[in-house]
Design a protein around this motif. Structure first.
Motif, PDB file in Angstrom:
ATOM      1  N   ARG A   1       9.305  12.170  -8.394  1.00  0.00           N
ATOM      2  CA  ARG A   1       9.894  11.207  -7.250  1.00  0.00           C
ATOM      3  C   ARG A   1       9.173  10.909  -6.021  1.00  0.00           C
ATOM      4  NH1 ARG A   1      15.748  14.028  -6.639  1.00  0.00           N
ATOM      5  NH2 ARG A   1      16.323  14.185  -8.751  1.00  0.00           N
ATOM      6  N   TRP A   2       8.150  11.941  -5.575  1.00  0.00           N
ATOM      7  CA  TRP A   2       7.498  12.046  -4.659  1.00  0.00           C
ATOM      8  C   TRP A   2       5.968  11.113  -4.777  1.00  0.00           C
ATOM      9  CZ3 TRP A   2       7.864  17.731  -3.968  1.00  0.00           C
ATOM     10  CH2 TRP A   2       9.344  18.319  -3.857  1.00  0.00           C
ATOM     11  N   ARG A   3       5.211  10.848  -3.812  1.00  0.00           N
ATOM     12  CA  ARG A   3       3.989  10.761  -3.730  1.00  0.00           C
ATOM     13  C   ARG A   3       3.260  11.303  -3.112  1.00  0.00           C
ATOM     14  NH1 ARG A   3       3.831   5.360  -2.266  1.00  0.00           N
ATOM     15  NH2 ARG A   3       3.087   4.706  -4.281  1.00  0.00           N
ATOM     16  N   ILE A   4       2.270  12.433  -3.637  1.00  0.00           N
ATOM     17  CA  ILE A   4       1.667  13.471  -3.041  1.00  0.00           C
ATOM     18  C   ILE A   4       0.014  12.922  -2.862  1.00  0.00           C
ATOM     19  CG2 ILE A   4       1.088  15.910  -3.085  1.00  0.00           C
ATOM     20  CD1 ILE A   4       3.762  16.269  -4.413  1.00  0.00           C
ATOM     21  N   ASP A   5      -0.600  13.142  -1.954  1.00  0.00           N
ATOM     22  CA  ASP A   5      -2.116  12.588  -1.691  1.00  0.00           C
ATOM     23  C   ASP A   5      -2.826  13.939  -1.451  1.00  0.00           C
ATOM     24  OD1 ASP A   5      -4.422  11.615  -1.180  1.00  0.00           O
ATOM     25  OD2 ASP A   5      -3.562   9.616  -0.696  1.00  0.00           O
ATOM     26  N   ASP A   6      -3.769  14.149  -2.042  1.00  0.00           N
ATOM     27  CA  ASP A   6      -4.706  15.270  -1.860  1.00  0.00           C
ATOM     28  C   ASP A   6      -5.330  14.992  -0.426  1.00  0.00           C
ATOM     29  OD1 ASP A   6      -3.828  16.494  -4.215  1.00  0.00           O
ATOM     30  OD2 ASP A   6      -5.713  16.230  -5.096  1.00  0.00           O
TER      31      ASP A   6
ATOM     32  N   GLU B   1       0.798  -1.362  -0.054  1.00  0.00           N
ATOM     33  CA  GLU B   1      -0.059  -0.025   0.063  1.00  0.00           C
ATOM     34  C   GLU B   1       0.842   1.172   0.078  1.00  0.00           C
ATOM     35  OE1 GLU B   1      -2.563  -0.065   3.560  1.00  0.00           O
ATOM     36  OE2 GLU B   1      -3.543  -2.082   2.500  1.00  0.00           O
ATOM     37  N   SER B   2       0.093   2.348   0.157  1.00  0.00           N
ATOM     38  CA  SER B   2       1.000   3.638   0.116  1.00  0.00           C
ATOM     39  C   SER B   2       1.671   3.843   1.582  1.00  0.00           C
ATOM     40  CB  SER B   2       0.046   4.541  -0.006  1.00  0.00           C
ATOM     41  OG  SER B   2       0.700   6.261  -0.002  1.00  0.00           O
ATOM     42  N   PRO B   3       3.163   3.984   1.564  1.00  0.00           N
ATOM     43  CA  PRO B   3       3.641   4.206   2.665  1.00  0.00           C
ATOM     44  C   PRO B   3       3.485   5.805   2.952  1.00  0.00           C
ATOM     45  CG  PRO B   3       5.322   4.295   0.967  1.00  0.00           C
ATOM     46  CD  PRO B   3       4.081   3.765   0.173  1.00  0.00           C
ATOM     47  N   TYR B   4       3.669   6.033   4.425  1.00  0.00           N
ATOM     48  CA  TYR B   4       3.379   7.363   4.776  1.00  0.00           C
ATOM     49  C   TYR B   4       3.802   7.485   6.418  1.00  0.00           C
ATOM     50  CZ  TYR B   4      -0.307   5.198   7.956  1.00  0.00           C
ATOM     51  OH  TYR B   4      -1.018   4.526   8.801  1.00  0.00           O
TER      52      TYR B   4
ATOM     53  N   TYR C   1      -0.924  17.593  14.424  1.00  0.00           N
ATOM     54  CA  TYR C   1      -0.649  16.107  13.741  1.00  0.00           C
ATOM     55  C   TYR C   1      -1.045  16.445  12.210  1.00  0.00           C
ATOM     56  CZ  TYR C   1      -1.575  11.527  11.820  1.00  0.00           C
ATOM     57  OH  TYR C   1      -1.563  10.257  11.204  1.00  0.00           O
ATOM     58  N   ARG C   2      -0.133  15.607  11.600  1.00  0.00           N
ATOM     59  CA  ARG C   2      -0.484  15.367   9.990  1.00  0.00           C
ATOM     60  C   ARG C   2       0.210  14.219   9.637  1.00  0.00           C
ATOM     61  NH1 ARG C   2       3.813  19.291  10.172  1.00  0.00           N
ATOM     62  NH2 ARG C   2       5.331  19.341   8.515  1.00  0.00           N
ATOM     63  N   LYS C   3      -0.430  13.943   8.381  1.00  0.00           N
ATOM     64  CA  LYS C   3       0.134  12.453   7.739  1.00  0.00           C
ATOM     65  C   LYS C   3       0.614  12.856   6.345  1.00  0.00           C
ATOM     66  CE  LYS C   3      -2.275   8.158   6.062  1.00  0.00           C
ATOM     67  NZ  LYS C   3      -3.505   7.607   5.971  1.00  0.00           N
ATOM     68  N   ILE C   4       1.689  12.145   5.987  1.00  0.00           N
ATOM     69  CA  ILE C   4       2.342  12.770   4.832  1.00  0.00           C
ATOM     70  C   ILE C   4       2.769  11.432   4.189  1.00  0.00           C
ATOM     71  CG2 ILE C   4       4.235  13.682   3.877  1.00  0.00           C
ATOM     72  CD1 ILE C   4       4.671  15.782   5.945  1.00  0.00           C
ATOM     73  N   HIS C   5       2.198  11.190   2.919  1.00  0.00           N
ATOM     74  CA  HIS C   5       2.511  10.213   2.006  1.00  0.00           C
ATOM     75  C   HIS C   5       3.866  10.472   1.469  1.00  0.00           C
ATOM     76  CE1 HIS C   5      -1.535   8.028   2.098  1.00  0.00           C
ATOM     77  NE2 HIS C   5      -1.846   9.299   2.379  1.00  0.00           N
ATOM     78  N   ILE C   6       4.591   9.131   1.286  1.00  0.00           N
ATOM     79  CA  ILE C   6       5.929   9.289   0.720  1.00  0.00           C
ATOM     80  C   ILE C   6       6.076   8.284  -0.316  1.00  0.00           C
ATOM     81  CG2 ILE C   6       7.099  10.060   3.095  1.00  0.00           C
ATOM     82  CD1 ILE C   6       7.784   7.284   3.486  1.00  0.00           C
ATOM     83  N   SER C   7       7.318   8.283  -1.080  1.00  0.00           N
ATOM     84  CA  SER C   7       7.456   7.463  -2.472  1.00  0.00           C
ATOM     85  C   SER C   7       8.038   6.038  -1.783  1.00  0.00           C
ATOM     86  CB  SER C   7       8.326   8.264  -3.299  1.00  0.00           C
ATOM     87  OG  SER C   7       9.846   8.222  -2.529  1.00  0.00           O
ATOM     88  N   ASP C   8       8.004   5.186  -2.856  1.00  0.00           N
ATOM     89  CA  ASP C   8       8.326   3.953  -2.434  1.00  0.00           C
ATOM     90  C   ASP C   8       9.987   3.838  -2.378  1.00  0.00           C
ATOM     91  OD1 ASP C   8       5.894   2.858  -2.429  1.00  0.00           O
ATOM     92  OD2 ASP C   8       6.017   2.431  -4.659  1.00  0.00           O
TER      93      ASP C   8
END
Length: 395
Positions: free
Chosen positions: A387-392, A230-233, A253-260
Motif C-alpha cells: 500500500r505504501w511508497r517506499i523510496d531508498d 509525481e511522487s507525493p511526500y 529533518y527527513r523526507k518521507i514518500h507516501i502513497s497516492d
C-alpha cells in the motif's frame, strides 16, 4: 511537599517547574530545568523530568537527607519506592509477589532524570561521580571499532533498571483495517465518506510512514507535498513553536514518500476543512497544522496528543476483541518498521525512514524481527507494505 507546576508566559512555550513548600520554584531544580530549556529540550521533556525530580524531592523528605548528601544506596531505594512503594529504611526480608506501580520503562526514565540532574550539578563543581557511575566492565562482550585504543574503562550507570529484550508490539493487517474503518469509511454507492476522515487520515499516516505521534501532530499543510503527477511526500520539519510543545525528536529533518492513496485521503480531508471554513478562519492554510480540532468552540486549533489517546480508548472499547486491549498509536510505528524489514527493506532505509540517529538504534529495537520466522505467518506483511511508497533515496 514538592509539586509540578505548569508555567505559561506570553510569547513563550509552555514549560514546567517544581515548587516547594513556599510555593516558589526549588532553586537547584529550576537551575537544571532552565539548562534543559536553553539547550533545546522540548517542553514535554521538561515536564517529564520535572515530575521525576518532584518524586525525588519527596523521597528525600522521607529520607531526611539533603540532596547534596546522597549515597549510592539511596538511588536503588528510590527505585523500590516508586516501583512498589517500599519506603526508605525498610528492608523486605521475605518479599512477596508485588505488582509494580509503574512500568520498567517509566522507572528507567525517572532514575535517568535524577542522574542527569546530578550530572549537571557535578559540572558546577559538586562531586557525585562515584555515586552516579560504575567502572565495572559492561555485561556485553561487544567492543566498538578502535575500542582497544580507549585509555579509560567504559563507565556505566551505578543504578539502572534491567531491561528485558522484548519484541516490539505490532498490529496485524486485519486489526489496522478494523481501526481505520471504525474511524471513517467511504461508501462508493453513495460517493461520500462517513465518520471521521481526520482520524482515518491520522492512523493511515502513522501506519504508512512510521511517524511518532508528536511528529504527525506537528505537521503543517506546507509540509505535505501532493503528487500532481509525481511522487507525493511529506517533510518532517523540526520546529520549536508548537503550542502544545510537540517536536520532531532529535530535531532531524527527513523526507518521507507516501502513497497516492494516502495523498488522496489527505486531499479529501483538506476539502472538508475548507467546507467547514478553516481557510477563512486562519491567517494562512500553509502555516496551519494538519490535524486540528473540529469541535464547536475549539475549531481549527492544533490537536493535543491527549486527545488522540482518548480517541484510541474509545476505539478499543468499541472494537473489543478485534484489537489488542492495550494498543497505542506508537504500535503503528513498530508495525511499520516490522513490516518493512519482513518485506525485505534494507536496515539503513528503515532507520532513516524512522528518523533514528543511528542504525544501531534500529537494530537494538528490531533485531528480533529477522529471528522470528513465525511472525510471517501472523500477518501478510507484504500485502501491508504494497500500500505504501517506499523510496531508498530517503533524505
Amino acid at each position: 511537599m514538592a509539586r509540578v507546576q505548569r508555567v505559561l508566559l506570553d510569547g513563550a512555550e509552555t514549560t514546567w517547574t517544581v515548587l516547594g513548600d513556599d510555593f516558589l520554584p526549588i532553586p537547584d531544580i529550576e537551575l537544571y530545568l532552565e539548562h534543559l530549556r536553553q539547550t533545546g529540550h522540548s517542553p514535554n521533556t521538561v515536564k517529564s523530568y520535572s515530575r521525576s525530580l518532584q518524586l525525588w524531592w519527596e523521597f528525600l523528605v522521607l529520607l531526611r537527607r539533603p540532596w547534596e548528601q546522597i549515597q549510592i544506596e539511596d538511588l536503588s531505594a528510590f527505585l523500590a519506592w516508586i516501583r512498589i512503594g517500599v519506603p526508605p529504611g525498610i528492608t523486605v526480608l521475605h518479599p512477596t509477589p508485588a505488582t509494580s506501580r509503574i512500568a520498567n520503562s517509566t522507572a528507567s526514565l525517572r532514575i535517568q532524570a535524577v542522574r542527569s540532574f546530578y550530572v549537571f550539578h557535578q559540572w558546577r563543581g559538586h562531586d557525585f561521580g562515584t555515586i552516579l557511575y560504575s567502572d565495572r566492565p559492561a555485561q556485553s562482550s561487544y567492543e566498538p571499532f578502535l575500542g582497544h585504543t580507549r585509555r579509560r574503562r567504559h563507565r556505566g550507570a551505578s543504578v539502572s533498571v534491567p531491561r528485558r529484550r522484548l519484541s516490539a508490539p505490532t498490529l496485524t493487517v486485519r486489526q489496522i483495517d478494523a481501526i481505520k474503518n471504525h474511524c471513517g469509511r467511504y461508501d462508493p454507492e453513495v460517493g461520500s465518506w462517513s465518520g471521521s476522515v481526520r482520524d482515518r487520515l491520522l492512523f493511515t499516516l502513522l501506519e504508512e510512514t512510521g511517524l511518532r505521534l508528536g511528529e504527525a501532530l506537528s505537521l503543517q499543510h506546507r509540509d505535505w507535498h501532493a503528487g500532481r503527477g509525481e511522487s507525493p511526500y511529506i517533510d518532517v520539519e523540526p520546529r520549536e513553536n508548537h503550542p502544545h510543545g510537540l517536536r520532531v525528536k532529535g530535531s532531524r529533518y527527513r523526507k518521507i514518500h507516501i502513497s497516492d492513496g494516502l495523498d488522496r485521503l489527505y486531499a479529501e480531508y483538506v476539502w472538508q476543512l475548507c467546507e467547514a471554513g478553516m481557510d477563512l478562519a486562519v491567517p494562512s492554510m500553509d502555516d496551519a497544522y494538519v490535524f486540528v480540532n473540529l469541535r464547536r468552540g475549539h475549531e481549527f486549533t492544533p490537536m493535543r496528543a491527549e486527545t488522540v489517546y482518548k480517541r484510541v480508548a474509545r476505539i478499543r472499547k468499541a472494537l473489543g476483541p478485534e484489537v489488542p486491549p492495550k494498543w497505542t498509536p506508537h504500535w503503528f510505528r513498530h508495525t511499520h518498521a516490522t513490516a518493512m524489514l519482513l518485506a525485505g527493506a534494507p536496515l539503513h532505509v528503515v532507520s532513516r525512514r524512522l528518523g533514528h540517529a543511528d542504525v544501531q538504534t534500529t537494530l537494538d529495537i528490531y533485531a528480533w524481527v529477522s529471528e522470528d520466522e513465525e511472525l510471517r505467518s501472523l500477518a501478510d506483511w507484504q500485502k501491508l507494505t504494497e500500500r505504501w511508497r517506499i523510496d531508498d533515496e530517503i533524505g
